[in-house]
Scaffold this motif. Structure first.
Motif, PDB file in Angstrom:
ATOM      1  N   THR A 184     -19.356  -2.069   2.002  1.00  0.00           N
ATOM      2  CA  THR A 184     -19.128  -0.621   2.023  1.00  0.00           C
ATOM      3  C   THR A 184     -17.948  -0.247   2.909  1.00  0.00           C
ATOM      4  O   THR A 184     -17.671   0.929   3.104  1.00  0.00           O
ATOM      5  CB  THR A 184     -20.386   0.108   2.536  1.00  0.00           C
ATOM      6  OG1 THR A 184     -20.582  -0.208   3.923  1.00  0.00           O
ATOM      7  CG2 THR A 184     -21.617  -0.293   1.753  1.00  0.00           C
ATOM      8  N   THR A 233     -22.056  -3.729   5.796  1.00  0.00           N
ATOM      9  CA  THR A 233     -22.017  -2.283   5.966  1.00  0.00           C
ATOM     10  C   THR A 233     -21.829  -1.907   7.430  1.00  0.00           C
ATOM     11  O   THR A 233     -21.463  -2.745   8.263  1.00  0.00           O
ATOM     12  CB  THR A 233     -23.307  -1.668   5.373  1.00  0.00           C
ATOM     13  OG1 THR A 233     -23.195  -0.247   5.346  1.00  0.00           O
ATOM     14  CG2 THR A 233     -24.539  -2.092   6.156  1.00  0.00           C
ATOM     15  N   GLN A 237     -23.715   3.936   7.612  1.00  0.00           N
ATOM     16  CA  GLN A 237     -24.075   3.823   6.203  1.00  0.00           C
ATOM     17  C   GLN A 237     -25.449   3.177   6.030  1.00  0.00           C
ATOM     18  O   GLN A 237     -26.170   3.492   5.082  1.00  0.00           O
ATOM     19  CB  GLN A 237     -23.000   3.027   5.467  1.00  0.00           C
ATOM     20  CG  GLN A 237     -21.685   3.788   5.357  1.00  0.00           C
ATOM     21  CD  GLN A 237     -20.554   2.928   4.837  1.00  0.00           C
ATOM     22  OE1 GLN A 237     -20.355   1.809   5.301  1.00  0.00           O
ATOM     23  NE2 GLN A 237     -19.806   3.443   3.891  1.00  0.00           N
TER      24      GLN A 237
END
Length: 451
Positions: A184, A233, A237
């Motif tokens: 991400t 990530t 998030q």
């Protein structure tokens, strides 16, 4: 003797290996290299190329093409016209890589269209996988600017290659069966670059190329990839994904970085997804340095091949293959060889009433309070000069009164470090990596004086 005599292939995978995957399908090593070679033909020979590509596959193709053309890549996720002009002038940029023309670009923009590049490749074509010297400058990356103006750091090809193997050893990515990776984090960030691009080039990892910003996008990406799955990530998030309450396919491992991860948040993720949550500690100037399983304790273990040493003043430096020795901005308590406790930023330590404390440590106490979704301690600019100056605390805590949060802090920290005010805000000015910019924090603290 040359200081960096070794040479490394651009892609350390079999030609049929799946490097990347998107909604359109799998991109093999052979097709990726053929597409990168086509793009390289449009680049200037040598010089600096500014890679502004947002899509992970476009970025990876741009980086590989620059290597083939003998160019060094400058990686920036700040695509504002002013920043692009500033970087182009400072670095002597010869070309810009982007999926679309850059606004008022100061040098030629080369459009990266993965679909067109891949459609033009010949599946039966030659397997061309060039090698480059470990000493070759491959990328210039920039700090996030969380403590001031972003600073440039040059990365040699050998250092990037060696770090991929160290990560593979640490996280068990050396098996023949490939791991599906969904990241991400933007590829221009050192953490995202190392994990979502370089691992795919050097280790049995297939990296997802597609939207992963919103929780539903992350869940869809994971569902599109075969097991075993690895989620890369950030704490911000990770919390959003947990709060969304979505059903995820089985996860072999979750890795978090860019900001400290609270142990209770890691435990929540492990319980919810029946997985392990690891953290990476790193710095732009040095890359990834160490990891830990967050719920197992506070001790970090350095990556294989890295060496940590402290000088007489306690400043810790990291030495790694094919890289210059770098003094860290973080304060570390070295324990057994390769193991340490992270104390926080050296510049993060404040002094009040003859006592010292870390703003990061105070912030961790703040964000551990029930009902606090996000928060930060901020030191006013006159803290050193004004004896009566005190800290401020900004919190995102719907449903909690500032007085209740202050009371909880009073039970946990020395009274001298209690904030003068606990100021509720709808959100903190975090950037796309979850970091808080020093300039924005100073502005936030400045506006609080009028409230």
């Amino acid at each position: 003797m040359e200081p960096f005599p070794a040479r490394f292939a651009l892609v350390a995978r079999k030609k049929t290996a799946a490097l990347f995957q998107s909604a359109e399908g799998v991109i093999t090593a052979r097709d990726f290299l053929a597409a990168a070679a086509r793009l390289a033909a449009a680049l200037p020979a040598g010089g600096m190329v500014l890679n502004l590509c947002e899509d992970r596959l476009s970025f990876a193709l741009g980086f590989a093409a620059a290597m083939i053309a003998g160019c060094e890549s400058a990686l920036s996720s700040d695509r504002s016209p002013a920043r692009v002009r500033e970087l182009a002038a400072r670095l002597g940029t010869a070309a810009i890589l982007s999926e679309r023309p850059a606004s008022a670009a100061p040098c030629p923009t080369i459009t990266v269209d993965p679909s067109a590049l891949l459609a033009s490749t010949n599946p039966a074509g030659e397997w061309a996988n060039p090698e480059f010297a470990g000493a070759m400058p491959a990328a210039t990356v920039f700090t996030s600017g969380s403590t001031g103006e972003p600073v440039a750091h040059r990365k040699r090809w050998g250092a990037l290659h060696a770090r991929s193997y160290a990560a593979a050893m640490r996280f068990g990515l050396a098996a023949e069966a490939p791991v599906s990776l969904v990241g991400t984090v933007p590829p221009q960030h050192m953490y995202g670059f190392e994990t979502t691009v370089l691992l795919a080039l050097h280790c049995p990892v297939t990296s997802w190329c597609g939207p992963t910003f919103f929780p539903h996008d992350i869940a869809a990406a994971l569902a599109a990839m075969p097991a075993p799955r690895l989620l890369v990530t950030t704490p911000l998030q990770l919390r959003a994904l947990l709060d969304a309450g979505l059903t995820l396919p089985p996860l072999a491992l979750v890795i978090s970085a860019t900001a400290p991860l609270a142990a209770d948040l890691a435990a929540r993720a492990e319980a919810c997804w029946q997985t392990r949550v690891a953290e990476i500690f790193g710095a732009t100037e040095a890359g990834s340095i160490a990891s830990r399983i967050t719920t197992a304790g506070e001790i970090w273990e350095a990556y294989p091949g890295l060496h940590l040493t402290a000088d007489a003043e306690g400043v810790v430096s990291v030495a790694a293959p094919f890289a210059e020795t770098v003094a860290l901005a973080d304060a570390l308590e070295l324990l057994a060889p390769g193991r340490f406790r992270l104390l926080g930023r050296r510049s993060d330590v404040i002094k009040l009433g003859g006592k010292r404390a870390s703003l990061a440590a105070l912030t961790r106490i703040l964000t551990a309070i029930e009902g606090v979704e996000d928060g930060v301690f901020v030191a006013p600019g006159d803290l050193d000069a004004e004896p009566t100056a005190r800290l401020l605390a900004f919190v995102v805590a719907p449903g909690r009164e500032p007085a209740a949060i202050l009371a909880a802090l009073r039970r946990e920290i020395d009274p001298i470090f209690l904030p003068r005010r606990v100021i509720p805000v709808p959100r903190l000015p975090r950037n796309e990596f979850g970091k808080l910019n020093a300039t924005h924090l100073a502005a936030l603290a400045g506006t609080s004086t009028s409230g």
